[in-house]
Design an enzyme around this catalytic site. Structure first.
Site, PDB file in Angstrom:
ATOM      1  N   ASN A 152       0.798  -1.241   0.000  1.00 56.03           N
ATOM      2  CA  ASN A 152       0.000   0.000   0.000  1.00 56.03           C
ATOM      3  C   ASN A 152       0.830   1.290   0.000  1.00 56.03           C
ATOM      4  O   ASN A 152       0.409   2.300  -0.543  1.00 56.03           O
ATOM      5  CB  ASN A 152      -1.053  -0.013   1.114  1.00 56.03           C
ATOM      6  CG  ASN A 152      -0.488  -0.136   2.488  1.00 56.03           C
ATOM      7  OD1 ASN A 152       0.686  -0.474   2.654  1.00 56.03           O
ATOM      8  ND2 ASN A 152      -1.300   0.126   3.494  1.00 56.03           N
ATOM      9  N   GLU A 251       4.262  -4.284  12.465  1.00 53.30           N
ATOM     10  CA  GLU A 251       3.315  -3.195  12.178  1.00 53.30           C
ATOM     11  C   GLU A 251       2.141  -3.845  11.456  1.00 53.30           C
ATOM     12  O   GLU A 251       2.248  -4.164  10.273  1.00 53.30           O
ATOM     13  CB  GLU A 251       3.979  -2.129  11.294  1.00 53.30           C
ATOM     14  CG  GLU A 251       5.133  -1.389  11.950  1.00 53.30           C
ATOM     15  CD  GLU A 251       4.683  -0.438  13.047  1.00 53.30           C
ATOM     16  OE1 GLU A 251       3.484  -0.122  13.110  1.00 53.30           O
ATOM     17  OE2 GLU A 251       5.533  -0.021  13.842  1.00 53.30           O
ATOM     18  N   CYS A 285      -3.406   1.328   6.781  1.00 59.83           N
ATOM     19  CA  CYS A 285      -3.667   0.732   8.094  1.00 59.83           C
ATOM     20  C   CYS A 285      -4.255   1.783   9.037  1.00 59.83           C
ATOM     21  O   CYS A 285      -4.947   1.457   9.991  1.00 59.83           O
ATOM     22  CB  CYS A 285      -2.383   0.168   8.675  1.00 59.83           C
ATOM     23  SG  CYS A 285      -1.067   1.388   8.696  1.00 59.83           S
ATOM     24  N   GLU A 459       7.978   2.368  14.754  1.00 58.87           N
ATOM     25  CA  GLU A 459       8.849   2.783  13.653  1.00 58.87           C
ATOM     26  C   GLU A 459       8.860   4.306  13.597  1.00 58.87           C
ATOM     27  O   GLU A 459       7.835   4.947  13.820  1.00 58.87           O
ATOM     28  CB  GLU A 459       8.342   2.207  12.327  1.00 58.87           C
ATOM     29  CG  GLU A 459       8.537   0.708  12.244  1.00 58.87           C
ATOM     30  CD  GLU A 459       8.285   0.133  10.854  1.00 58.87           C
ATOM     31  OE1 GLU A 459       7.406   0.634  10.142  1.00 58.87           O
ATOM     32  OE2 GLU A 459       8.990  -0.826  10.495  1.00 58.87           O
TER      33      GLU A 459
END
Ligand code: NAP
Length: 479
Positions: A152, A251, A285, A459
Site C-alpha cells: 500500500n 506493524e 492501516c 517505527e
C-alpha cells in the site's frame, strides 16, 4: 525515465532468479501487465542471506557518520527523482500522482531523519550500587535483518525500515509485496548510487513468500524480522520467529475509530474525515474504519461527508484531476464489495457510491453508509477501500467502550472542541496513536505503531532506531 529495474539485488549485483523464474507486475488501472520481474526462490534467499551475513561485520564497524552520509545522499537522490518514482509507484499501485509524490517526500524523510539519528546512538557508563564496579553500556546492531513490506505504501514502508537499519549498522534482506516490487528495486538502485556497500541491502522480489522467508527465519542467521502487513500473516511469522528466537517488530492491521462529538467543529471533522478515510483510497492501516458520530450531529456530518465524497473524481492515477485511483487488485475490490453488500443487507443506507463501475481496472467509488448495524462485518474487518461507515452514539463512556471493542489498536481519531474531553478520550482509547482534531498522524519524527493485535514495537521517531539495536553491558571492577 531511467531504466525500470526488474532483477534481484543481491550482494550489490543485479541478477535473475536462480531458476530463471519471473512474475508479472500489473497496472491496477488497466489490468494490463506492466512488466515481469525476477521471482526469487529458496536458492536466491540463501544467496541473499549469505551476502547479508558476510557484509554484517564490516558494516557494523563503519563510522556512524559514514552511514549517516549515505542516508543523506539517498534522501537527496530520492527527492531529485520525485517525478520518476511517483510515476513508477502509480503504475504498479494505482494511487493518484499527487499522492504518489507525497509518498516520495514522506519516504525520503525517513532517510533524512535516520541520517540524523545515526550519529546520536547513545551509550552510557556509571557506577554500580556496590560502589566498586563500573558499567559500560554500548549499543550494537542486532545483525542481519529480514524486512517484509506490504503494497500500500511501496516506497515509504521500505524506507521506514531500511533507514533505521542502515543507521544502526544492520545488513538486510528486503522482501517487498509482489504487487509492487518496482519501487523497492528503484530504491535499491538509489542506495547503491548513494554509496551503500555491497551486501548491506539485498532485495528479493518473489511470489513465493513462504518458501523464501520461512527458512530465513528458522535458519538462525537472520537476527531480526521487521514486518508490515496484516495481523494474520504477522501472527504466522511470529510463530516462525519463535524457533530461532528472532527479534521482531510488527506493524499490523488496524480498525480505527473516528469519533465526532456534538461539540466538534464539523468543518474540521469533515476535512479530517476526507484525509483519514480517503488517503491512499482507504488502503491504509491508519484508515478510519468505524465513524462514531454523536446522534445530534450525525445527519449533518453524514450529509457533508457524502457531498465531499461524491465530488471526488475517480480514474487512472496518471490522469490530471483524478482524486481516487483504482484499488490494488480484483481481490481487494471484491472484499470491499462484499462488505458493503453485507452492511446494506443489515439495514445500512447508501448516501453516495456503493456501485462498482463497468470497465477495466479495479475502480470502486467513494461511498458513505449511514445507519450501519454494529453487527455488520465491516465493523470487525479492515475495509481497505473508500467506504465510510457511520454509526451514532449518545455518550462518552458508551463510545469509548464501543471504540475499544476490537482486537486491534493502531490509531483512533477524536473530534471535540473541549480540551478536557479530547485528552480524556484520547487517553481512554486503547491505541498506539491518536489524531486529536486531525485526520493524519503519520510523521517520520513520531513513533508509529499499535497496541493489542496491531503490532509490537514502533517505527520512526527517536525510538525507531532502538528496534535495530541491542545493548551490551561491560562490567569493569575498579580495584
Ligand atoms: P499481507 O497480506 O499481510 O502481506 C504483507 C507482506 O507479507 C507481503 O509482502 C506478503 O507477500 C508477505 N507475506 C505474506 N505471507 C507471507 C509468509 N508466509 N511469509 C513471508 N511473507 C509473507 O498484507 P498486505 O495485503 O500486503 O497489506 C495490507 C495490510 O498491511 C493491512 O492489514 C494493513 O493494515 C497492514 N499495514 C500495516 C501498517 C502499519 O504500519 N501498521 C502499514 C501498512 C499496512 P505476499 O503478498 O506474496 O504473500
Amino acid at each position: 525515465m531511467t531504466e525500470v529495474l526488474t532483477q534481484l539485488f543481491i550482494g550489490g549485483a543485479w541478477t535473475d532468479a536462480a531458476d530463471g523464474a519471473t512474475m508479472p507486475v500489473d497496472d491496477p488501472a488497466t489490468g494490463e501487465i506492466l512488466c515481469h520481474v525476477a521471482d526469487a526462490g529458496p536458492k536466491d534467499a540463501r544467496l541473499a542471506e549469505e551476502a547479508a551475513v558476510q557484509a554484517q561485520q564490516d558494516w557494523a564497524r563503519t563510522a556512524p557518520r559514514a552511514r549517516s552520509e549515505i542516508l543523506r545522499r539517498a534522501h537527496e537522490l530520492i527527492l531529485e527523482r520525485t517525478d520518476e518514482l511517483a510515476h513508477l509507484m502509480t503504475s504498479e499501485m494505482g494511487k493518484p500522482l499527487a499522492e504518489a509524490r507525497g509518498e516520495v517526500a514522506y519516504a525520503a524523510e525517513f532517510f533524512r531523519w535516520f541520517s540524523e539519528e545515526a550519529v546520536r546512538i547513545d551509550g552510557g557508563c556509571g557506577t554500580l550500587p556496590d560502589g566498586r564496579n563500573r558499567m559500560l553500556l554500548t549499543r550494537r546492531p542486532v545483525g542481519p535483518c529480514l524486512l517484509v513490506t506490504p503494497w500500500n505504501f511501496p516506497l515509504a514502508m521500505g524506507t521506514r525500515k531500511i533507514g533505521p537499519a542502515i543507521a544502526a549498522g544492520c545488513t538486510m534482506i528486503l522482501k517487498p509485496a509482489p504487487q509492487t516490487p518496482l519501487s523497492s528495486l528503484a530504491l535499491a538502485g538509489i542506495l547503491k548510487e548513494a554509496g551503500l556497500p555491497d551486501g548491506v541491502l539485498n532485495v528479493v522480489t518473489t511470489s513465493r513468500a513462504g518458501e523464501v522467508c520461512e527458512p530465513l527465519l528458522r535458519g538462525g542467521r537472520i537476527r531480526k524480522l521487521s514486518f508490515t502487513g496484516s495481523t494474520g500473516v504477522g501472527r504466522l511469522l511470529l510463530a516462525q520467529c519463535a524457533d530461532a528466537v528472532v527479534r521482531t517488530s510488527m506493524e499490523l492491521g488496524g480498525n480505527a475509530p473516528f469519533i465526532v462529538f456534538d461539540d466538534a467543529d464539523l468543518d474540521v471533522a469533515v476535512d479530517a474525515a476526507m484525509v483519514a478515510k480517503m488517503r491512499n483510497m482507504g488502503e491504509a492501516c491508519t484508515a478510519a474504519n468505524r465513524f462514531f458520530v454523536h446522534r445530534a450531529v450525525a445527519e449533518e456530518f453524514g450529509r457533508r461527508l457524502a457531498e465531499r465524497m461524491g465530488a471526488l473524481v475517480v480514474g487512472p492515477g496518471t490522469r490530471d484531476g483524478v482524486d481516487v485511483g483504482p484499488l490494488i487488485d480484483r481481490t481487494g475490490r471484491g472484499k470491499v464489495e462484499e462488505l458493503v453488500a453485507d452492511a446494506v443487507e443489515r439495514g445500512a443506507q447508501v448516501l453516495v457510491g456503493g456501485r462498482t463501475p463497468e470497465g477495466p481496472g479495479c475502480f470502486y467509488p467513494p461511498t458513505v453508509l449511514t445507519d450501519v448495524s454494529p453487527e455488520s462485518r465491516l465493523m470487525g474487518t479492515e475495509i481497505f477501500g473508500p467506504v465510510a461507515a457511520i454509526l451514532t452514539f449518545d455518550d462518552e463512556d458508551e463510545v469509548l467502550r464501543r471504540a475499544n471493542d476490537t482486537p486491534w489498536g493502531l490509531v483512533g481519531y477524536v473530534f471535540t472542541q473541549g480540551l478536557d474531553r479530547g485528552l480524556r478520550v484520547s487517553e481512554g482509547l486503547e491505541v498506539g496513536m491518536v489524531g486529536l482534531n486531525t485526520g493524519l498522524v503519520s510523521n517520520p519524527a513520531a513513533p508509529f505503531g499499535g497496541v493489542k493485535q496491531s503490532g509490537l514495537g514502533r517505527e520512526g521517531g527517536r525510538v525507531g532506531i532502538d528496534e535495530f539495536l541491542e545493548y551490551q553491558y561491560v562490567a569493569v571492577p575498579v580495584r
